[in-house]
Scaffold this active site. Structure first.
Site, short mmCIF file in Angstrom:
data_model
loop_
_atom_site.label_atom_id
_atom_site.label_comp_id
_atom_site.label_asym_id
_atom_site.label_seq_id
_atom_site.Cartn_x
_atom_site.Cartn_y
_atom_site.Cartn_z
N SER A 1 0.84 -1.19 0.00
CA SER A 1 0.00 0.00 0.00
C SER A 1 0.88 1.25 0.00
CB SER A 1 -0.97 -0.05 1.19
OG SER A 1 -2.04 0.84 1.01
N GLU B 1 -9.30 -5.52 -4.19
CA GLU B 1 -8.63 -4.59 -3.29
C GLU B 1 -9.58 -3.88 -2.32
OE1 GLU B 1 -5.56 -3.93 -2.64
OE2 GLU B 1 -4.37 -4.65 -4.31
N HIS C 1 -7.68 -5.97 -0.05
CA HIS C 1 -6.49 -5.22 0.32
C HIS C 1 -5.95 -5.77 1.64
CE1 HIS C 1 -3.91 -1.77 -0.28
NE2 HIS C 1 -4.20 -1.24 0.91
#
Length: 509
Positions: free
Chosen positions: A190, A312, A419
């Site tokens: 990220s 995600e 994610h």
């Protein structure tokens, strides 16, 4: 008792289950408090005697962390600490993995349970390092330098400079922990993956690493100074609403500085820049867009592993497959979302039609692999997959190989390949981290996926190539083919997955 000598003094570590020795809460810079607040980091002063390194140091100032990660305690501005796990502090010259945590540059810590490094270090016979760095406005990810206070004159990107100082500490000290400073892989997920992309194109990072892993990287094209300046003005207005004058920012309570970032984030979350916290092309720390530097053959080209997760933003947006799926964003809705007051990015309204068409259910029906519902699909692409692709494309053609992946495993809980869902597999911490609970029941399947993912990451750290016996042949990423490894129960290679969706982002900055 295990004692290691560093450039700043002796450290006493602690033996962990699995045979690794951990050195926790190791200071790599002086505390960034008082006169050092908003200033570039300086090396930690030497101490006398043996310093205990048996507990994590504080996390950077941030809102209380909730959700998929465990709460962090303590939290403090005095946060510049790192953690080392090693099979043995000897002369083994092992490969080294340095991990930069994510969290949108406003949360997280290298001490989170999911990042515990003993399992990966033992399996890979390598040295594992996790780091902390300053976040939010205190990390210089909001531009404050033009607000008129000389105490803020060098504040831009100081959190990025913290990361660089940690990498320099590794170069100077990791040999004492059994590591090889010539075989350092820098990795992150990220916003941590975004930092990896920055370092690939940052001349000041030369020689600090020999390999790079970018997992679901946040946008690799950074804020230019004008966009950042206007965001800084907005931030100052939010602080003013909390009773903090712009002349008092340098000494304002950390709680106010953190809260104002959360308020600013609400204004920008859907627009082309997404959340407002990014490294800034400020002209001093970052002189040019790192992606442009790398693409032109400059920067620090090294073997690269980069990719993203299929689903995600499904958990974040709430479209987990339960109930009615979210409708596809319309052209009008996208045009409104891109009606940003901040210049410097391509006007997304002019691309609204092509994006709306690419993520309409008619366009996404029958995709291989299947995509998530339209709204989280488009937002996930904007925030991570397109960033990973652009980083790969900038890196190829300059010698070292690049490898692409798409993580598509849907765990037994059927929450999707969301994610962060790959993190417990990389570190083998599904049983000790809160995020691992999202996998649900399915111990054998989780163990098999952990073996698959961790083996590939270890192979890359050791050799610069993620190939293992458990995977099919993993071709290099090249623009004419775009070979991508789908990481799932039955891994396979697919060329240019979601091609039409990728092409819809051409021209969108």
């Amino acid at each position: 008792m295990t004692v290691v000598a560093t450039t700043a003094g002796d450290l006493r570590g602690v033996c962990e289950e699995g045979g690794c020795v951990a050195f926790l809460g190791v200071p790599f810079a002086e505390p960034p408090v008082g006169r050092r607040r908003f200033r570039p980091p300086v090396p930690v002063a030497r101490w006398s005697g043996v310093r205990a390194a048996e507990r994590y140091g504080p996390a950077a100032a941030q809102l209380a962390k909730r959700g998929i990660f465990d709460p962090l305690d303590p939290i403090d501005e005095d946060c510049l600490y790192l953690n080392v796990w090693t099979p043995a502090p000897d002369d083994g010259a092992r490969p080294v993995l340095v991990w930069i945590h994510g969290g949108g540059l406003r949360g997280g810590s290298g001490a989170e349970a999911v990042f515990r490094g003993s399992h990966l270090a033992a399996r890979g016979d390598c040295v594992m390092v996790t780091i902390n760095y300053r976040l939010g406005a205190l990390g210089g990810f909001v531009l404050l330098e033009e607000l008129g206070d000389p105490r803020l004159a060098e504040s831009a990107n100081v959190g990025l400079l913290d990361q660089l100082m940690a990498l320099r500490w590794v170069q100077d000290n990791v040999a004492a922990f059994g590591g090889d400073p010539r075989r350092v892989t820098v990795a992150g997920q990220s916003s941590g993956g975004q930092s990896v992309g920055v370092f690939l194109g940052l001349p000041e990072a030369a020689g600090l690493f020999a390999g790079a892993i970018a997992q679901s990287p946040a946008p690799t094209r950074l804020l230019d100074r004008e966009v950042a300046r206007q965001l800084g003005e907005r931030y100052a207005a939010h602080l003013s609403g909390r009773g903090v004058d712009r002349g008092d920012i340098a000494t304002a309570p950390a709680a106010d500085l953190v809260a104002a970032v959360a308020s600013l984030k609400k204004e920008t979350d859907w627009g082309p820049i997404g959340h407002p916290l990014h490294p800034i092309v400020d002209g001093r720390v970052i002189a040019r867009q790192p992606l442009d530097v790398l693409a032109s053959g400059g920067g620090n080209p090294v073997p690269l592993l980069a990719g993203s997760n299929r689903d995600e933003l499904v958990l974040r947006i709430g479209a987990t497959g339960a109930g009615e799926p979210e409708p596809a964003p319309t052209e009008a809705e996208l045009a409104e979302a891109w009606r940003t007051p901040f210049p410097g990015s391509t006007d997304g309204r002019s691309h609204a039609a092509q994006l709306a068409a690419a993520y309409n259910p008619r366009a996404t029906a029958g995709l291989d692999p299947p995509g998530p519902p339209p709204t989280p699909f488009l937002q996930g692409e904007r925030m991570t997959r397109i960033s990973a692709i652009r980083l790969l494309e900038a890196a190829v053609g300059h010698g070292p190989p690049a490898f692409s992946y798409l993580f598509t495993w849907d765990p037994p809980s059927h929450c999707g390949a969301a994610h962060c869902l790959e993190l417990p597999l990389v570190f083998d911490t599904a049983g000790e981290s809160k995020i691992g609970r999202l996998y649900g029941e399915g111990g054998d399947e989780v163990a098999a996926m952990t073996d698959l993912i961790q083996s590939a990451w270890v192979a890359f750290v050791r050799t610069g190539d993620p190939a293992t016996e458990s995977l099919p042949a993993w071709p290099r990423y090249e623009p004419d083919r775009r070979a991508t490894m789908l990481l799932d129960r039955s891994p396979r290679v697919l060329d240019d997955p979601w091609r039409d969706q990728r092409k819809a982002w051409e021209g969108v900055v």
